[in-house]
Motif scaffolding. Structure first.
Motif, PDB file in Angstrom:
ATOM      1  N   UNK A 145       1.185  -1.404  -0.592  1.00 43.38           N
ATOM      2  CA  UNK A 145      -0.371   0.329  -0.083  1.00 43.38           C
ATOM      3  C   UNK A 145       0.725   1.819  -0.068  1.00 43.38           C
ATOM      4  N   UNK A 146       0.585   2.448  -0.705  1.00 46.68           N
ATOM      5  CA  UNK A 146       1.625   3.745  -0.933  1.00 46.68           C
ATOM      6  C   UNK A 146       1.266   4.541   0.369  1.00 46.68           C
ATOM      7  N   UNK A 147       2.122   4.882   0.794  1.00 49.73           N
ATOM      8  CA  UNK A 147       1.952   6.284   1.910  1.00 49.73           C
ATOM      9  C   UNK A 147       1.346   7.458   1.811  1.00 49.73           C
ATOM     10  N   UNK A 148       0.777   7.803   2.198  1.00 48.77           N
ATOM     11  CA  UNK A 148      -0.112   9.049   2.173  1.00 48.77           C
ATOM     12  C   UNK A 148       0.506   9.836   1.679  1.00 48.77           C
ATOM     13  N   UNK A 149       1.568  10.206   2.160  1.00 48.26           N
ATOM     14  CA  UNK A 149       1.977  11.484   1.536  1.00 48.26           C
ATOM     15  C   UNK A 149       2.584  11.341  -0.389  1.00 48.26           C
ATOM     16  N   UNK A 150       2.310   9.544  -0.889  1.00 47.29           N
ATOM     17  CA  UNK A 150       2.338   9.923  -2.549  1.00 47.29           C
ATOM     18  C   UNK A 150       1.395   9.151  -2.950  1.00 47.29           C
ATOM     19  N   UNK A 151       0.059   9.459  -1.954  1.00 46.13           N
ATOM     20  CA  UNK A 151      -1.335   9.067  -2.553  1.00 46.13           C
ATOM     21  C   UNK A 151      -1.570  10.887  -3.291  1.00 46.13           C
ATOM     22  N   UNK A 152      -1.039  11.395  -1.629  1.00 44.39           N
ATOM     23  CA  UNK A 152      -1.739  12.902  -1.486  1.00 44.39           C
ATOM     24  C   UNK A 152      -1.213  13.902  -2.998  1.00 44.39           C
ATOM     25  N   UNK A 153       0.751  13.130  -3.442  1.00 36.98           N
ATOM     26  CA  UNK A 153       1.375  14.056  -4.342  1.00 36.98           C
ATOM     27  C   UNK A 153       0.799  12.943  -5.541  1.00 36.98           C
ATOM     28  N   UNK A 154       0.172  12.353  -5.905  1.00 37.78           N
ATOM     29  CA  UNK A 154      -1.000  11.236  -7.020  1.00 37.78           C
ATOM     30  C   UNK A 154      -2.506  12.761  -7.408  1.00 37.78           C
ATOM     31  N   UNK A 155      -2.406  12.236  -6.258  1.00 40.98           N
ATOM     32  CA  UNK A 155      -3.948  13.180  -6.271  1.00 40.98           C
ATOM     33  C   UNK A 155      -3.933  14.374  -6.907  1.00 40.98           C
ATOM     34  N   UNK A 156      -3.080  15.302  -6.178  1.00 45.49           N
ATOM     35  CA  UNK A 156      -2.203  16.640  -6.840  1.00 45.49           C
ATOM     36  C   UNK A 156      -1.908  16.845  -8.274  1.00 45.49           C
ATOM     37  N   UNK A 157      -1.597  16.053  -8.457  1.00 44.84           N
ATOM     38  CA  UNK A 157      -0.715  15.989 -10.057  1.00 44.84           C
ATOM     39  C   UNK A 157      -1.652  15.461 -11.152  1.00 44.84           C
ATOM     40  N   UNK A 158      -2.567  14.701 -10.693  1.00 46.68           N
ATOM     41  CA  UNK A 158      -3.872  13.803 -11.349  1.00 46.68           C
ATOM     42  C   UNK A 158      -4.666  15.023 -11.453  1.00 46.68           C
TER      43      UNK A 158
END
Length: 73
Positions: A1-14
């Motif tokens: 499972x990805x870290x929450x910070x990576x998920x946030x970066x993914x969401x921001x870029x998306x």
């Protein structure tokens, strides 16, 4: 499972890429490509893909030389 910070970066870029697609599509449809809405969407999608790539490279997680093995891949 990805870290929450990576998920946030993914969401921001998306989200940024989605915004570029919407703004680019509507601005092209309302100005230059009035008669060709599919062309306007194609141009906006290509630009947003490049923006997403550049943003993901800019805010991405640095890859260590020892972490070349991805579990589960």
């Amino acid at each position: 499972m990805p870290e929450p910070r990576e998920l946030l970066r993914f969401a921001v870029v998306g989200s940024a890429a989605y915004g570029v697609t919407l703004l680019g599509d509507y601005s092209l449809k309302l100005t230059v490509c009035r008669e060709k809405p599919v062309t306007a969407l194609a141009i906006a999608t290509i630009v947003s893909t490049a923006v997403a790539y550049l943003l993901s490279r800019a805010v991405g997680v640095p890859v260590n030389a020892t972490s070349s093995h991805h579990p589960g891949w």
